[in-house]
Scaffold this active site. Structure first.
Site, PDB file in Angstrom:
ATOM      1  N   SER A 175       0.884  -1.070   0.110  1.00 17.93           N
ATOM      2  CA  SER A 175       0.475  -0.029  -0.123  1.00 17.93           C
ATOM      3  C   SER A 175       0.840   1.211  -0.145  1.00 17.93           C
ATOM      4  O   SER A 175       1.990   1.556  -0.618  1.00 17.93           O
ATOM      5  CB  SER A 175      -1.006   0.030   1.126  1.00 17.93           C
ATOM      6  OG  SER A 175      -1.787   0.843   1.013  1.00 17.93           O
ATOM      7  N   ASP A 198      -9.455  -4.832  -4.846  1.00 13.94           N
ATOM      8  CA  ASP A 198      -9.617  -4.047  -4.052  1.00 13.94           C
ATOM      9  C   ASP A 198     -10.111  -2.328  -3.629  1.00 13.94           C
ATOM     10  O   ASP A 198      -9.730  -1.933  -5.089  1.00 13.94           O
ATOM     11  CB  ASP A 198      -7.941  -3.085  -3.811  1.00 13.94           C
ATOM     12  CG  ASP A 198      -6.814  -2.897  -2.888  1.00 13.94           C
ATOM     13  OD1 ASP A 198      -7.933  -1.987  -2.143  1.00 13.94           O
ATOM     14  OD2 ASP A 198      -6.537  -2.639  -2.641  1.00 13.94           O
ATOM     15  N   HIS A 244      -8.150  -5.596  -0.012  1.00 18.72           N
ATOM     16  CA  HIS A 244      -6.601  -4.424  -0.402  1.00 18.72           C
ATOM     17  C   HIS A 244      -5.062  -5.604   0.710  1.00 18.72           C
ATOM     18  O   HIS A 244      -4.199  -5.219   0.166  1.00 18.72           O
ATOM     19  CB  HIS A 244      -6.786  -3.147   0.407  1.00 18.72           C
ATOM     20  CG  HIS A 244      -5.586  -2.179   1.083  1.00 18.72           C
ATOM     21  ND1 HIS A 244      -5.023  -1.972  -0.756  1.00 18.72           N
ATOM     22  CD2 HIS A 244      -4.816  -2.045   2.190  1.00 18.72           C
ATOM     23  CE1 HIS A 244      -3.851  -1.671  -0.153  1.00 18.72           C
ATOM     24  NE2 HIS A 244      -4.395  -1.116   1.039  1.00 18.72           N
TER      25      HIS A 244
END
Length: 270
Positions: A107, A214, A244
């Protein structure tokens, strides 16, 4: 059995807590770079899998995150975070000279790891990006337009199809559950632009992982960034229906197997 220890160093903007996992004689170093609002302690199972695969694993809690010092989730310049990661990677290299180094970023950590590779890619054997914030991030664009940051915590169901992941996230006292800081949003925007403009990662072997479902960092947002930085050796895995946190998904074993197989391929060529 995998053992871990914490250590602290003077980071770019204050004390940074780092962690290292090891067991036996490693054949490579893996540097974990965590995402926004979380901390490295959430990657215990990832570290364990990598150690069993032959790694010594290390990484920091970023400034303002986890056990590190600083106002919570406040980052003024992501170059400072990259510098702290560089300190941790350098320490691991010093302890294990000659071992190849693999960086794994998730991320926001994918943004940090990509920038690290742009600046210090000569010291990496491979790069793994999981749901990376590169290219554009619609959340940043929306927040930049607001005068006041909304206090809307992340919906834990967007993390994984495994409900226990969201429950643990919600109950974790080291996870930030408050609003973004406007300064951090501006820094994210600047970092995204900087990474996009820097260009290709060249010959660095890169594995890109993303959950097809996601909703926090949509694959469509990331695609432009991957195309902007991709080099000569890109491997891609998009997992159907995954959300995610692919390392915490119901098919986490498959994801970790893909990571270790990629690392084996890269190390086998060295």
């Amino acid at each position: 059995m995998t053992t871990s220890r914490e250590w602290e160093f003077a980071g770019s903007r204050g004390a940074v807590t780092a962690r290292i996992w090891s067991d036996g004689e490693p054949r490579y170093v893996a540097v974990l770079v965590h995402g926004y609002g979380e901390h490295l302690g959430r990657y215990e199972h990832v570290a364990d899998a990598l150690v069993r695969h032959g790694a010594v694993v290390c990484g920091p809690d970023h400034m303002g995150h986890g056990r590190s010092a600083g106002e919570r989730v406040l980052i003024e310049d992501f170059e400072d975070v990259v510098a702290d990661v560089h300190t941790v990677a350098g320490s691991a290299r010093g302890d294990h000279p000659g071992l190849p180094v693999v960086m794994i970023g998730h991320s926001m950590g994918g943004l940090i790891a990509t920038r690290y590779a742009q600046l210090h890619g000569g010291g990496l054997a491979a790069l793994v990006l999981s749901g990376p914030v590169v290219g554009r991030w619609g959340a940043v664009e929306r927040l930049l337009a607001l005068d006041e940051m909304p206090d809307e915590p992340i919906d834990p169901s967007t993390l994984s199809r495994d409900p226990s992941v969201g429950k643990a996230y919600t109950e974790d006292p080291l996870v930030w559950h408050g609003p973004f800081k406007k300064t951090t949003v501006r820094a994210l925007d600047a970092a995204l632009r900087r990474v996009n403009e820097h260009g290709s990662l060249g010959a660095l072997p890169t594995l890109y992982l993303h959950g097809e479902d996601d909703r926090l960092v949509p694959p469509g947002d990331t695609r432009a960034g991957i195309e902007a930085v991709r080099g000569d050796d890109l491997t891609e895995r998009i997992y159907p229906e995954a959300r995610h946190e692919v390392f915490n998904e119901t098919n986490r074993d498959e994801v970790l197997a893909d990571v270790t197989a990629f690392i084996d391929r890269v190390l086998g060529r060295r």
